[in-house]
Design a protein around this motif. Structure first.
Motif, mmCIF file in Angstrom:
data_model
loop_
_atom_site.group_PDB
_atom_site.id
_atom_site.type_symbol
_atom_site.label_atom_id
_atom_site.label_comp_id
_atom_site.label_asym_id
_atom_site.label_seq_id
_atom_site.Cartn_x
_atom_site.Cartn_y
_atom_site.Cartn_z
ATOM 1 N N ARG A 53 24.355 -79.458 72.417
ATOM 2 C CA ARG A 53 25.429 -80.300 72.921
ATOM 3 C C ARG A 53 24.884 -81.194 74.025
ATOM 4 N NH1 ARG A 53 26.256 -75.066 74.538
ATOM 5 N NH2 ARG A 53 26.268 -74.644 76.787
ATOM 6 N N TYR A 54 25.636 -82.241 74.303
ATOM 7 C CA TYR A 54 25.209 -83.183 75.327
ATOM 8 C C TYR A 54 25.382 -82.554 76.706
ATOM 9 C CZ TYR A 54 24.969 -87.316 78.262
ATOM 10 O OH TYR A 54 24.621 -88.216 79.228
ATOM 11 N N ASN A 55 24.316 -82.471 77.458
ATOM 12 C CA ASN A 55 24.396 -82.026 78.852
ATOM 13 C C ASN A 55 23.165 -82.512 79.598
ATOM 14 O OD1 ASN A 55 22.512 -80.266 77.738
ATOM 15 N ND2 ASN A 55 23.158 -78.539 78.990
ATOM 16 N N PHE A 56 23.234 -82.458 80.918
ATOM 17 C CA PHE A 56 22.146 -82.920 81.762
ATOM 18 C C PHE A 56 21.655 -81.716 82.554
ATOM 19 C CE2 PHE A 56 20.846 -85.153 85.849
ATOM 20 C CZ PHE A 56 19.621 -85.550 85.340
ATOM 21 N N THR A 57 20.406 -81.343 82.363
ATOM 22 C CA THR A 57 19.904 -80.159 83.048
ATOM 23 C C THR A 57 18.470 -80.384 83.493
ATOM 24 O OG1 THR A 57 19.731 -77.753 82.923
ATOM 25 C CG2 THR A 57 19.010 -79.009 80.981
ATOM 26 N N TRP A 58 17.989 -79.502 84.352
ATOM 27 C CA TRP A 58 16.627 -79.595 84.871
ATOM 28 C C TRP A 58 16.231 -78.222 85.388
ATOM 29 C CZ3 TRP A 58 20.930 -81.748 87.104
ATOM 30 C CH2 TRP A 58 21.332 -81.212 88.333
ATOM 31 N N ASN A 59 14.969 -78.029 85.671
ATOM 32 C CA ASN A 59 14.455 -76.752 86.154
ATOM 33 C C ASN A 59 14.989 -76.475 87.559
ATOM 34 O OD1 ASN A 59 12.997 -74.439 86.542
ATOM 35 N ND2 ASN A 59 11.048 -75.458 86.939
ATOM 36 N N GLY A 60 15.713 -75.373 87.726
ATOM 37 C CA GLY A 60 16.243 -75.011 89.036
ATOM 38 C C GLY A 60 17.711 -75.342 89.222
ATOM 39 N N LYS A 61 18.350 -75.928 88.209
ATOM 40 C CA LYS A 61 19.751 -76.323 88.360
ATOM 41 C C LYS A 61 20.648 -75.108 88.604
ATOM 42 C CE LYS A 61 23.459 -78.894 86.065
ATOM 43 N NZ LYS A 61 23.859 -79.650 84.850
ATOM 44 N N GLU A 160 5.185 -88.870 93.659
ATOM 45 C CA GLU A 160 5.418 -89.012 92.212
ATOM 46 C C GLU A 160 4.405 -88.241 91.397
ATOM 47 O OE1 GLU A 160 6.815 -92.651 90.360
ATOM 48 O OE2 GLU A 160 6.686 -93.628 92.313
ATOM 49 N N THR A 161 3.285 -87.883 92.019
ATOM 50 C CA THR A 161 2.277 -87.097 91.293
ATOM 51 C C THR A 161 2.736 -85.664 91.062
ATOM 52 O OG1 THR A 161 1.223 -86.652 93.424
ATOM 53 C CG2 THR A 161 0.344 -88.487 92.121
ATOM 54 N N SER A 162 3.778 -85.247 91.805
ATOM 55 C CA SER A 162 4.286 -83.890 91.639
ATOM 56 C C SER A 162 4.968 -83.739 90.289
ATOM 57 C CB SER A 162 5.288 -83.571 92.754
ATOM 58 O OG SER A 162 6.000 -82.389 92.454
ATOM 59 N N GLY A 163 4.701 -82.586 89.640
ATOM 60 C CA GLY A 163 5.347 -82.327 88.357
ATOM 61 C C GLY A 163 6.836 -82.074 88.500
ATOM 62 N N ARG A 164 7.278 -81.824 89.729
ATOM 63 C CA ARG A 164 8.696 -81.566 89.977
ATOM 64 C C ARG A 164 9.310 -82.701 90.793
ATOM 65 N NH1 ARG A 164 10.563 -76.368 89.605
ATOM 66 N NH2 ARG A 164 11.889 -76.694 91.419
ATOM 67 N N TYR A 165 8.823 -83.913 90.587
ATOM 68 C CA TYR A 165 9.238 -85.071 91.379
ATOM 69 C C TYR A 165 10.751 -85.282 91.317
ATOM 70 C CZ TYR A 165 9.697 -90.064 92.523
ATOM 71 O OH TYR A 165 10.075 -91.265 93.050
ATOM 72 N N HIS A 166 11.309 -85.433 90.114
ATOM 73 C CA HIS A 166 12.757 -85.616 89.976
ATOM 74 C C HIS A 166 13.502 -84.300 90.211
ATOM 75 C CE1 HIS A 166 12.413 -89.716 88.561
ATOM 76 N NE2 HIS A 166 11.565 -89.337 87.623
ATOM 77 N N THR A 167 12.898 -83.191 89.784
ATOM 78 C CA THR A 167 13.540 -81.886 89.905
ATOM 79 C C THR A 167 13.827 -81.523 91.358
ATOM 80 O OG1 THR A 167 12.539 -81.072 87.866
ATOM 81 C CG2 THR A 167 13.223 -79.420 89.469
ATOM 82 N N ASP A 168 12.846 -81.697 92.234
ATOM 83 C CA ASP A 168 13.039 -81.358 93.656
ATOM 84 C C ASP A 168 14.184 -82.163 94.248
ATOM 85 O OD1 ASP A 168 11.019 -79.511 93.656
ATOM 86 O OD2 ASP A 168 9.497 -80.864 94.468
ATOM 87 N N TRP A 169 14.228 -83.426 93.902
ATOM 88 C CA TRP A 169 15.279 -84.300 94.451
ATOM 89 C C TRP A 169 16.654 -83.883 93.943
ATOM 90 C CZ3 TRP A 169 18.827 -87.912 92.615
ATOM 91 C CH2 TRP A 169 19.348 -88.788 93.564
ATOM 92 N N VAL A 199 18.739 -93.810 90.268
ATOM 93 C CA VAL A 199 20.124 -94.200 89.980
ATOM 94 C C VAL A 199 20.626 -93.599 88.677
ATOM 95 C CG1 VAL A 199 19.484 -96.394 88.855
ATOM 96 C CG2 VAL A 199 21.750 -96.129 89.908
ATOM 97 N N ASP A 200 19.783 -93.525 87.669
ATOM 98 C CA ASP A 200 20.222 -92.974 86.382
ATOM 99 C C ASP A 200 20.537 -91.484 86.493
ATOM 100 O OD1 ASP A 200 19.911 -95.449 85.168
ATOM 101 O OD2 ASP A 200 17.832 -95.058 84.610
ATOM 102 N N ASN A 201 19.652 -90.728 87.162
ATOM 103 C CA ASN A 201 19.898 -89.300 87.344
ATOM 104 C C ASN A 201 21.116 -89.046 88.215
ATOM 105 O OD1 ASN A 201 17.730 -88.430 85.780
ATOM 106 N ND2 ASN A 201 16.297 -88.499 87.494
ATOM 107 N N LEU A 202 21.250 -89.862 89.269
ATOM 108 C CA LEU A 202 22.385 -89.673 90.168
ATOM 109 C C LEU A 202 23.702 -89.900 89.437
ATOM 110 C CD1 LEU A 202 23.572 -89.183 92.957
ATOM 111 C CD2 LEU A 202 23.210 -91.608 93.468
#
Length: 652
Positions: A53-61, A160-169, A199-202
């Motif tokens: 199903r459609y959902n938005f998820t990430w590691n640590g959510k 940005e070199t971090s593998g968790r760049y978007h995830t941490d934020w 902006v897209d993730n937010l």
């Protein structure tokens, strides 16, 4: 009389949501838990049970969600020395990790905030990310800000070199936004500044938390040319806007409209001219046009100089009368003075029939030129267009706000401050002259500046709550050299200077303007038994004999009680002496607190006399649990309060 043992924790949001769910669907309650299968059956086609199903998820959510639901046992300690107008102000400046602060504000400010504006880290690779600690975030906060020795935990950049760049934020922002939503009133709105990095993730996170149906707009701020890219000069950023409930926003009396500044002055001039020239509309019109020409270029009324025509209904401007997009009807219309056919607009008339056009002409709602050679216009009256929906694009050079802040502070103490005039426009869109404006990424306190400025301009009574992590200033920075040890110190000083400047500029009109603020600082609880040490239970038991943490004063405890009991932290706190004991009256007697060591029946009788004198609608009394002179005195005190009509007796 109810008797309560005050709990040191903030509200359990998860349990409260479960209780609401069980109220809506009582049949899903099974031994105090929710029967998910039964709930799915009741929801029918509205329940999604497919594995894909459609959902938005990430590691640590999931962990971030748990953090937002974990109660806090912290407190906010009052700091009178750093505050301004402590006894009268309705504004708050809170120093601390905003995750914990938002948890602590849940009870006192649930559903009371009219507008939230935040400017969080944009995750550009150079800004910091909060390192939240699931077990003890207050200890983590103290280590980050250098208040206690830690293990080298610091605010870190998120490269940005971090593998968790978007995830941490995302893990940083997600729990804070969930908590923030609870504080908004049903017709409240949130604005969040952001750029292309997130902006897209937010937008996806906000859609999940606030609901897609409550999306208002993605504002664009065109801030001027920037030479920061080899390919394209990115000269804009965004402000996402969501409402708590768009239906409530639409149905409320609040107008989601842009107020037109300068109108009062226009009407003042027009009324004077009416008195001078009576019904000589040509004379009124000529002088009004001359007045508009005499205004300086930056005068607010200059924006409305096209409203310079006058008739019996008032001020208007000749507006377009042609069919939108072309292809409109082209019937003949005669000029009222020459009797000849007027020029027809190339796109045809706006009105589909001549009969409708004739009605408007007869009602003097069509503006004709000197003769038939010009196209007539409709009359758009100023009184009908005093408000308009706000534009989704702001055109404002971002360098101007930096220069204004440098001038105010005497140097460059803060990089890239937000524009107080734009935030003032956002406040203006909400259409309210009062209510709370919250900013929990306060930075240089631009939002507080905007609230005070707007209150001075329209005599409003808006209040602000600023929350800022006291992030240490770099020792090489201009701010540190100017004497500012952390960002919070910059924000507080800006409010002081901005408030003084605004009052000077507005003179007597700003005599009652609230430019003060109460400073509160995040800390662990003042109550020992709310802070047990699991590694040293013997000491914790011994500490229980003395309720309060060493180094804390009674006012610290009073504010913790206010916070845990859900009272507005700007309520007046008055001190009285009753039978040799200090008694605090909160909110003119709605809450009475005595934290002494010799509480007797005489103290209880004195408190009752105070309650009668202050005449609150209802009263509650808080006493220190081990502060009674004896067990028998405690029993007698409670009975006195019960017979005296005290609604609730609370012990800590």
């Amino acid at each position: 009389m109810n008797e309560t043992k005050l709990n040191g924790k903030t509200p359990n949001i998860t349990q409260e949501n479960i209780n609401k769910l069980m109220e809506l669907f009582p049949e899903v309650a099974t031994e105090g838990k929710v029967d998910i299968e039964k709930l799915q059956q009741l929801l029918g086609e509205y329940a999604e049970d497919k594995p894909e199903r459609y959902n938005f998820t990430w590691n640590g959510k999931s962990r971030a969600l748990r953090i937002s639901q974990t109660p806090s046992t912290g407190t906010l300690r009052p700091c009178k020395d750093e505050s301004e107008q402590w006894d009268t102000t309705q504004n708050l400046y809170i120093e601390g990790d905003n995750l914990e602060v938002l948890k602590l504000l849940q009870k006192s400010y649930h559903g009371k905030v009219k507008m939230i504006y935040i400017d969080p880290p944009y995750n550009t690779g150079g800004d910091f990310v909060y390192k939240d600690d699931f077990k003890d975030n207050i200890k983590n906060y103290k280590e980050i800000t250098g208040q206690v020795d830690g293990e080298g935990k610091n605010l870190s950049t998120n490269a940005e070199t971090s593998g968790r760049y978007h995830t941490d934020w995302l893990n940083m922002l997600y729990p804070r936004l969930r908590l923030a939503r609870n504080l908004l009133s049903d017709d409240g709105v949130i604005f969040i500044s952001i750029d292309d990095h997130e902006v897209d993730n937010l937008k996806k996170v906000l859609a999940e938390i606030f609901g897609e149906m409550n999306f208002i707009c993605q504002f664009v701020w065109a801030a001027g040319r920037k030479n920061d890219s080899k390919l394209v000069s990115i000269s804009h950023e965004y402000m996402l806007c969501y409402s708590k409930s768009k239906s409530c926003l639409t149905e409320s009396s609040t107008l989601w409209r842009e107020k037109k500044l300068g109108l009062d002055e226009i009407y003042s001039v027009y009324n004077k001219l009416k008195n001078k020239y009576n019904h000589d509309y040509n004379a009124i019109q000529n002088e009004l046009k001359m007045w508009f020409k005499s205004l300086p270029p930056n005068h607010p009324a200059k924006n409305h100089s096209h409203y310079s025509s006058v008739d019996k209904r008032g001020i208007y401007f000749p507006d377009n009368i042609s069919w939108p997009g072309g292809g409109g009807p082209k019937y003949e219309v005669l000029h009222p003075n020459t009797g000849k056919p007027v020029k027809i607009p190339s796109r045809g008339w706006m009105f589909s029939s001549y009969a409708r056009m004739k009605e408007l002409i007869d009602d003097d709602r069509v503006h004709f030129g000197a003769d038939e050679n010009s196209v007539p216009c409709t009359k758009s009256y100023l009184k009908d267009r005093e408000t308009s929906a706000p534009y989704s694009v702001f055109y404002k050079d971002g360098r101007a706000s930096t220069k204004r802040l440098m001038s105010l502070m005497g140097g460059k103490v803060f990089d890239n401050p937000k524009d107080e005039e734009i935030i003032k426009s956002l406040i203006e869109f909400t259409g309210t002259s009062e209510g709370i404006v919250l900013d929990f990424f306060s930075g240089s306190a631009t939002t507080a500046h905007s609230v005070m400025q707007f209150n001075a301009e329209d005599e409003g009574n808006r209040k602000f709550i600023m929350v800022q992590l006291p992030e240490p200033c770099d020792e090489k920075s201009e701010a540190f050299k100017a004497g500012y040890k952390n960002i919070a110190e910059i924000g507080k000083e800006r409010i002081r200077r901005a408030g003084k400047k605004i009052k000077e500029e507005h003179g007597d009109a700003a005599e009652n303007l609230d430019i003060g603020f109460k400073v509160l600082k995040l800390d662990n609880s003042n109550i020992r038994r709310w802070n047990p040490d699991p590694d040293d239970l013997q000491t914790s038991l011994e500490d229980h004999l003395e309720n309060f943490v060493a180094g804390r004063n009674e006012l610290d405890v009073v504010y913790e009680i206010m916070l845990k009991y859900g009272l507005d932290l700007t309520y007046p706190v008055e001190e009285y002496e009753v039978a040799g004991q200090k008694v605090y009256a909160i909110g003119f007697g709605m809450l009475m607190i005595c934290l002494g060591n010799q509480i007797t029946t005489k103290v209880a009788e004195g408190i009752l006399n105070l309650v009668k004198k202050l005449e609150p609608e209802s009263a509650r009394v808080v006493c220190r649990d081990n502060g009674f002179a004896s067990d028998s005195e405690k029993t007698n005190v409670k009975e006195i309060f019960n017979l005296g009509g005290i609604e609730e007796f609370i012990s800590i």
